[in-house]
Design a protein around this motif. Structure first.
Motif, mmCIF file in Angstrom:
data_model
loop_
_atom_site.group_PDB
_atom_site.id
_atom_site.type_symbol
_atom_site.label_atom_id
_atom_site.label_comp_id
_atom_site.label_asym_id
_atom_site.label_seq_id
_atom_site.Cartn_x
_atom_site.Cartn_y
_atom_site.Cartn_z
ATOM 1 N N LEU A 232 0.811 -1.216 0.000
ATOM 2 C CA LEU A 232 0.000 0.000 0.000
ATOM 3 C C LEU A 232 0.845 1.266 0.000
ATOM 4 N N LEU A 233 2.135 1.107 0.248
ATOM 5 C CA LEU A 233 3.080 2.225 0.197
ATOM 6 C C LEU A 233 4.165 1.896 -0.811
ATOM 7 N N ASN A 234 4.469 2.862 -1.678
ATOM 8 C CA ASN A 234 5.529 2.663 -2.661
ATOM 9 C C ASN A 234 5.978 4.036 -3.147
ATOM 10 N N ASP A 235 7.114 4.494 -2.650
ATOM 11 C CA ASP A 235 7.579 5.841 -2.988
ATOM 12 C C ASP A 235 7.819 6.017 -4.485
ATOM 13 N N GLU A 236 8.351 4.988 -5.148
ATOM 14 C CA GLU A 236 8.629 5.093 -6.579
ATOM 15 C C GLU A 236 7.333 5.258 -7.374
ATOM 16 N N ARG A 237 6.340 4.448 -7.040
ATOM 17 C CA ARG A 237 5.051 4.521 -7.735
ATOM 18 C C ARG A 237 4.379 5.869 -7.493
ATOM 19 N N TYR A 238 4.421 6.321 -6.261
ATOM 20 C CA TYR A 238 3.812 7.605 -5.912
ATOM 21 C C TYR A 238 4.536 8.752 -6.616
ATOM 22 N N ALA A 239 5.862 8.671 -6.682
ATOM 23 C CA ALA A 239 6.651 9.711 -7.346
ATOM 24 C C ALA A 239 6.301 9.804 -8.827
ATOM 25 N N GLU A 240 6.091 8.671 -9.470
ATOM 26 C CA GLU A 240 5.728 8.669 -10.889
ATOM 27 C C GLU A 240 4.388 9.367 -11.107
ATOM 28 N N LYS A 241 3.431 9.115 -10.222
ATOM 29 C CA LYS A 241 2.120 9.757 -10.340
ATOM 30 C C LYS A 241 2.230 11.266 -10.147
ATOM 31 N N LEU A 242 2.992 11.662 -9.129
ATOM 32 C CA LEU A 242 3.144 13.087 -8.855
ATOM 33 C C LEU A 242 3.872 13.798 -9.992
ATOM 34 N N ALA A 243 4.917 13.178 -10.510
ATOM 35 C CA ALA A 243 5.687 13.793 -11.595
ATOM 36 C C ALA A 243 4.800 14.024 -12.813
ATOM 37 N N ASP A 244 4.021 13.027 -13.170
ATOM 38 C CA ASP A 244 3.124 13.167 -14.322
ATOM 39 C C ASP A 244 2.082 14.256 -14.070
ATOM 40 N N TYR A 245 1.543 14.287 -12.865
ATOM 41 C CA TYR A 245 0.515 15.280 -12.530
ATOM 42 C C TYR A 245 1.080 16.697 -12.549
ATOM 43 N N TYR A 246 2.221 16.890 -11.913
ATOM 44 C CA TYR A 246 2.799 18.230 -11.827
ATOM 45 C C TYR A 246 3.298 18.733 -13.181
ATOM 46 N N LEU A 247 4.010 17.872 -13.916
ATOM 47 C CA LEU A 247 4.622 18.313 -15.169
ATOM 48 C C LEU A 247 3.640 18.376 -16.333
ATOM 49 N N ASN A 248 2.799 17.364 -16.457
ATOM 50 C CA ASN A 248 1.940 17.275 -17.640
ATOM 51 C C ASN A 248 0.545 17.860 -17.455
ATOM 52 N N GLN A 249 0.034 17.816 -16.238
ATOM 53 C CA GLN A 249 -1.307 18.361 -16.027
ATOM 54 C C GLN A 249 -1.269 19.797 -15.504
ATOM 55 N N LYS A 250 -0.493 20.034 -14.474
ATOM 56 C CA LYS A 250 -0.401 21.391 -13.935
ATOM 57 C C LYS A 250 0.610 22.251 -14.689
ATOM 58 N N GLN A 251 1.458 21.607 -15.501
ATOM 59 C CA GLN A 251 2.472 22.320 -16.279
ATOM 60 C C GLN A 251 3.446 23.087 -15.387
ATOM 61 N N TRP A 252 3.793 22.500 -14.254
ATOM 62 C CA TRP A 252 4.794 23.111 -13.391
ATOM 63 C C TRP A 252 6.187 22.781 -13.909
ATOM 64 N N SER A 253 7.143 23.603 -13.543
ATOM 65 C CA SER A 253 8.532 23.334 -13.896
ATOM 66 C C SER A 253 9.056 22.164 -13.062
ATOM 67 N N GLU A 254 10.185 21.607 -13.495
ATOM 68 C CA GLU A 254 10.811 20.533 -12.709
ATOM 69 C C GLU A 254 11.213 21.050 -11.330
ATOM 70 N N LYS A 255 11.661 22.293 -11.283
ATOM 71 C CA LYS A 255 12.104 22.879 -10.014
ATOM 72 C C LYS A 255 10.965 22.937 -9.003
ATOM 73 N N LYS A 256 9.819 23.464 -9.427
ATOM 74 C CA LYS A 256 8.670 23.559 -8.522
ATOM 75 C C LYS A 256 8.128 22.169 -8.196
#
Length: 213
Positions: free
Chosen positions: A102-126
């Protein structure tokens, strides 16, 4: 020491008193498992055992609730559990959630990266900053962000096209857009270049329209 009273607090929980004073709130299952009853003699070690069992149960219930709502990093879940239970109960529960998958940092990181970069269009820095705030280790976060293969120039163009184009055209509006993009973590050079490119494109389109009038 003696358990002097067991008072029903809710459908499954009971308030336990030792020597006439409040001790702890325990679940019915814990009372049954440890054969707790009013009038029984107890030791300090036995009471600590009851408290540890109660905290572990509370931590697991809280963890299941939090993870049913959204994903968490190991660090984030641990910190939330520590608000209400002991360090030992929180750590044990995090380990159990890992064991259950139920916990997996790698899996969670992939979801967050896709959400921040592709959906919210945030920079890598933010995006990296926000992932750190959620307890994702730096190395795991950076790998997830790199895997998205997003180019900042493309992100800035999309943001201008979908959100900021109407503000461009005069110095005040141009600066407003530049400031907004900088707050999203994009570099000044990339932002200036994208805004300049957009304004030049507008000028070319206006010239073409004028020639055909």
């Amino acid at each position: 020491m003696k358990i002097t009273e067991i008072e029903k607090k809710s459908k499954t929980r009971y308030t336990v008193y030792v020597d006439g004073e409040y001790f702890y709130i325990l679940d019915a299952e814990i009372l049954t498992e440890h054969h707790v009853r009013a009038g029984m003699e107890v030791t300090e070690a036995f009471l600590e055992q009851l408290k540890a069992a109660a905290q572990l149960r509370r931590a697991r219930e809280r963890a299941f609730y939090l993870l049913s709502y959204r994903d968490h990093s190991e660090k984030e879940l641990y910190q939330k559990l520590r608000r209400n239970v002991s360090d030992e109960a929180a750590a044990h529960t995090v380990a159990k959630m890992l064991e259950l998958g139920l916990l997996n940092d790698e899996r969670y990181a992939e979801k967050l990266a896709d959400y921040y970069l592709n959906q919210k269009q945030w920079s890598e820095k933010k995006s990296l900053y926000e992932m750190r705030q959620k307890g994702i280790p730096d190395e795991v976060a950076r790998l997830a962000l790199e895997a998205c293969e997003v180019q900042p120039e493309d992100q800035i163009r999309r943001l201008i096209d979908t959100k900021y184009a109407r503000y461009l055209g005069d110095p005040k509006g141009n600066q407003k857009v530049i400031n907004a993009l900088l707050r999203l973590g994009f570099s000044y050079g990339d932002v200036r270049a994208a805004v300049r490119e957009y304004l030049e494109q507008i000028e070319l389109e206006e010239e073409d329209e004028w020639q055909y009038e």
